[in-house]
Scaffold this active site. Structure first.
Site, short mmCIF file in Angstrom:
data_model
loop_
_atom_site.label_atom_id
_atom_site.label_comp_id
_atom_site.label_asym_id
_atom_site.label_seq_id
_atom_site.Cartn_x
_atom_site.Cartn_y
_atom_site.Cartn_z
N ASP A 16 0.73 -1.31 0.08
CA ASP A 16 -0.10 -0.03 -0.09
C ASP A 16 0.83 1.08 -0.02
O ASP A 16 2.00 1.21 0.55
CB ASP A 16 -1.02 -0.02 1.29
CG ASP A 16 -1.97 1.07 1.16
OD1 ASP A 16 -2.20 1.60 0.06
OD2 ASP A 16 -2.82 1.11 2.17
N GLY A 17 0.18 2.34 -0.70
CA GLY A 17 1.07 3.69 -0.53
C GLY A 17 1.50 4.18 -1.75
O GLY A 17 2.28 5.14 -1.90
N GLY A 19 0.22 5.39 -4.16
CA GLY A 19 -0.46 6.69 -4.64
C GLY A 19 0.20 7.90 -4.03
O GLY A 19 0.64 8.81 -4.64
N ARG A 20 0.29 7.59 -2.71
CA ARG A 20 0.91 8.67 -1.85
C ARG A 20 2.41 8.72 -2.16
O ARG A 20 2.87 9.99 -2.25
CB ARG A 20 0.78 8.38 -0.36
CG ARG A 20 -0.73 8.76 -0.05
CD ARG A 20 -1.09 8.18 1.27
NE ARG A 20 -1.41 6.80 1.14
CZ ARG A 20 -1.49 5.88 2.05
NH1 ARG A 20 -1.15 6.20 3.26
NH2 ARG A 20 -1.81 4.64 1.91
N HIS A 33 2.68 2.91 -8.93
CA HIS A 33 2.53 1.60 -9.13
C HIS A 33 3.71 1.02 -9.85
O HIS A 33 4.16 -0.19 -9.55
CB HIS A 33 1.23 1.30 -9.96
CG HIS A 33 -0.10 1.84 -8.93
ND1 HIS A 33 -0.18 1.36 -7.93
CD2 HIS A 33 -1.17 2.54 -9.50
CE1 HIS A 33 -1.14 1.74 -7.45
NE2 HIS A 33 -1.76 2.48 -8.61
N THR A 62 -10.72 -7.00 -5.38
CA THR A 62 -12.24 -6.90 -6.10
C THR A 62 -12.72 -5.23 -6.21
O THR A 62 -13.26 -5.08 -6.86
CB THR A 62 -12.97 -7.92 -5.35
OG1 THR A 62 -12.78 -7.79 -4.17
CG2 THR A 62 -12.75 -9.37 -5.99
N TRP A 65 -11.81 -2.39 -8.74
CA TRP A 65 -12.39 -1.90 -10.01
C TRP A 65 -13.33 -0.62 -10.01
O TRP A 65 -13.43 0.00 -10.79
CB TRP A 65 -13.44 -3.08 -10.27
CG TRP A 65 -12.90 -4.30 -10.61
CD1 TRP A 65 -12.85 -5.50 -9.95
CD2 TRP A 65 -12.10 -4.59 -11.97
NE1 TRP A 65 -12.03 -6.50 -10.45
CE2 TRP A 65 -11.86 -6.29 -11.71
CE3 TRP A 65 -12.00 -4.05 -13.03
CZ2 TRP A 65 -11.13 -6.73 -12.82
CZ3 TRP A 65 -11.31 -4.67 -14.24
CH2 TRP A 65 -10.88 -6.12 -14.05
N ARG A 67 -11.81 2.13 -8.96
CA ARG A 67 -10.82 3.16 -9.24
C ARG A 67 -10.76 3.82 -10.48
O ARG A 67 -11.73 3.18 -11.66
CB ARG A 67 -9.28 2.82 -8.96
CG ARG A 67 -9.19 2.37 -7.82
CD ARG A 67 -7.74 2.15 -7.44
NE ARG A 67 -7.45 1.73 -6.15
CZ ARG A 67 -6.34 2.07 -5.32
NH1 ARG A 67 -5.21 2.30 -6.05
NH2 ARG A 67 -6.13 1.90 -4.06
N LEU A 127 10.58 -20.70 -4.11
CA LEU A 127 9.69 -19.63 -3.42
C LEU A 127 8.48 -19.88 -4.36
O LEU A 127 8.47 -19.81 -5.64
CB LEU A 127 10.09 -18.50 -3.48
CG LEU A 127 9.35 -17.34 -3.09
CD1 LEU A 127 9.08 -17.16 -1.50
CD2 LEU A 127 9.69 -15.64 -3.70
N ARG A 180 1.69 -4.77 6.09
CA ARG A 180 1.08 -3.59 5.51
C ARG A 180 1.80 -2.59 5.77
O ARG A 180 2.27 -2.00 6.75
CB ARG A 180 -0.35 -3.53 6.05
CG ARG A 180 -1.22 -2.47 5.06
CD ARG A 180 -2.32 -2.19 5.57
NE ARG A 180 -2.92 -1.48 4.41
CZ ARG A 180 -4.58 -1.70 3.89
NH1 ARG A 180 -5.17 -2.31 4.42
NH2 ARG A 180 -4.90 -0.77 2.98
N ARG A 186 -5.57 -1.68 8.21
CA ARG A 186 -6.66 -2.49 7.83
C ARG A 186 -6.63 -3.70 7.40
O ARG A 186 -5.45 -3.92 6.59
CB ARG A 186 -7.47 -1.53 6.80
CG ARG A 186 -8.31 -0.23 7.47
CD ARG A 186 -8.94 0.19 6.32
NE ARG A 186 -8.26 0.83 5.22
CZ ARG A 186 -7.67 2.02 5.31
NH1 ARG A 186 -7.81 2.86 6.17
NH2 ARG A 186 -7.12 2.39 4.13
C1 FPP Z 1 -2.01 0.17 -3.22
O1 FPP Z 1 -1.64 1.57 -3.44
C2 FPP Z 1 -1.41 -0.55 -4.22
C3 FPP Z 1 -2.20 -1.06 -5.18
C4 FPP Z 1 -3.51 -1.05 -5.50
C5 FPP Z 1 -1.43 -1.68 -6.53
C6 FPP Z 1 -0.10 -2.50 -6.18
C7 FPP Z 1 0.77 -2.95 -7.40
C8 FPP Z 1 1.98 -2.94 -7.48
C9 FPP Z 1 2.74 -2.77 -6.18
C10 FPP Z 1 2.68 -3.09 -8.60
C11 FPP Z 1 2.76 -4.65 -9.02
C12 FPP Z 1 1.62 -5.23 -9.41
C13 FPP Z 1 1.47 -6.48 -9.89
C14 FPP Z 1 0.46 -6.82 -10.90
C15 FPP Z 1 2.44 -7.84 -9.45
P1 FPP Z 1 -2.64 2.61 -3.44
O2 FPP Z 1 -2.74 3.17 -4.74
O3 FPP Z 1 -3.73 2.14 -2.71
O4 FPP Z 1 -2.13 3.67 -2.71
P2 FPP Z 1 -2.56 5.10 -1.90
O5 FPP Z 1 -3.10 4.55 -0.71
O6 FPP Z 1 -1.31 5.94 -1.47
O7 FPP Z 1 -3.32 5.82 -2.91
#
Ligand code: FPP
Length: 238
Positions: A16-17, A19-20, A33, A62, A65, A67, A127, A180, A186
């Protein structure tokens, strides 16, 4: 990095994170990403080095979708590109790729690529990498119940072990440690059945900055945990 006494067999990560991370740099979310795939390579390699046997990563839920379409298509593209670029290297390093979630609903060409990757790597044992893509814990449980009913299982035979065989994760042990990133606390519909007794590790680090050293810190924290599974620790009397 000192030697660790206990290595979890199965680590799962909510990445997670992204986007930020991008926002902080004035970049579009998709750059976050993309950056999150670079460190992913390092983390996969580090897992193998530490002797972790199963790694599960939450790449697309799920709920994702909902976004904006541009971001959804971008995430699909990133998955496709990763398979194109990384598959041979993963295969060479003994990584077995598995998919958890529903392949139906994602682009046909991507489905095919995922299936080919699974087939190519199915004999690898260093692995096991479970990629949760179009995955939701509730959906997984509902699908399991439907399959159990369709198969006409005897209700008296139904126990934890049998139920687990109907989950997408069949063949993987329950996760010992779930990480996380990004300071959120969460579960977000991730491994809600399998994570019943997992240890959780939270870090404020945004996913693209999570590296081998951060993974090591998570393992250090795991080593300090006293897992009791609802029982008492005889030695400590608690
Ligand atoms: C959550 O961060 C991240 C995701 C929804 C995508 C995770 C994908 C990758 C790390 C790329 C690798 C991908 C594959 C297919 C193996 P967020 O966008 O919710 O971040 P935010 O909470 O800061 O907005």
């Amino acid at each position: 990095m000192d030697t660790l006494q206990k290595i979890p067999a199965h680590v799962a990560i909510i990445m997670d994170g992204n986007g930020r991370w991008a926002l902080e740099r004035g970049l579009p979310r998709l750059s976050g990403h993309k950056a999150g795939t670079e460190n992913l390579r390092e983390v996969i390699e580090a897992c193998a080095e530490f002797g972790i046997k199963y790694l599960t990563i939450y790449a697309f839920s799920t709920e994702n979708w909902n976004r904006p379409d541009e971001e959804i298509q971008g995430l699909m593209r990133i998955f496709r590109t990763m398979l194109d670029r990384e598959l041979n290297n993963l295969h060479k390093n003994g990584v077995q790729l598995r998919h958890i979630g529903q392949l139906d609903g994602i682009d046909k060409k991507l489905q095919q690529k995922v299936q080919e990757a699974i087939k190519l790597t199915q004999g690898n044992q260093t692995l096991i990498l479970n990629v949760a893509f179009n995955y939701g814990g509730r959906d997984e449980i509902l699908q399991a119940v439907k399959k159990i009913v369709a198969n006409g299982e005897n209700i008296d035979d139904l126990d934890d072990e049998l139920f687990s065989k109907y989950l997408f994760t069949a063949g993987s042990p329950d996760p010992d440690l779930i990480i996380r990133t990004s300071g959120e606390f969460r579960i977000s519909n991730f491994l809600i059945w399998q994570g019943a007794y997992a240890e959780w590790y939270f870090t404020p680090t945004f996913w693209p900055d999570f590296n081998k050293e951060e993974l090591y810190q998570a393992l250090v924290a795991y080593n300090e945990r006293d897992r009791r599974y609802g029982k008492v620790n005889q030695a400590k009397g608690k």
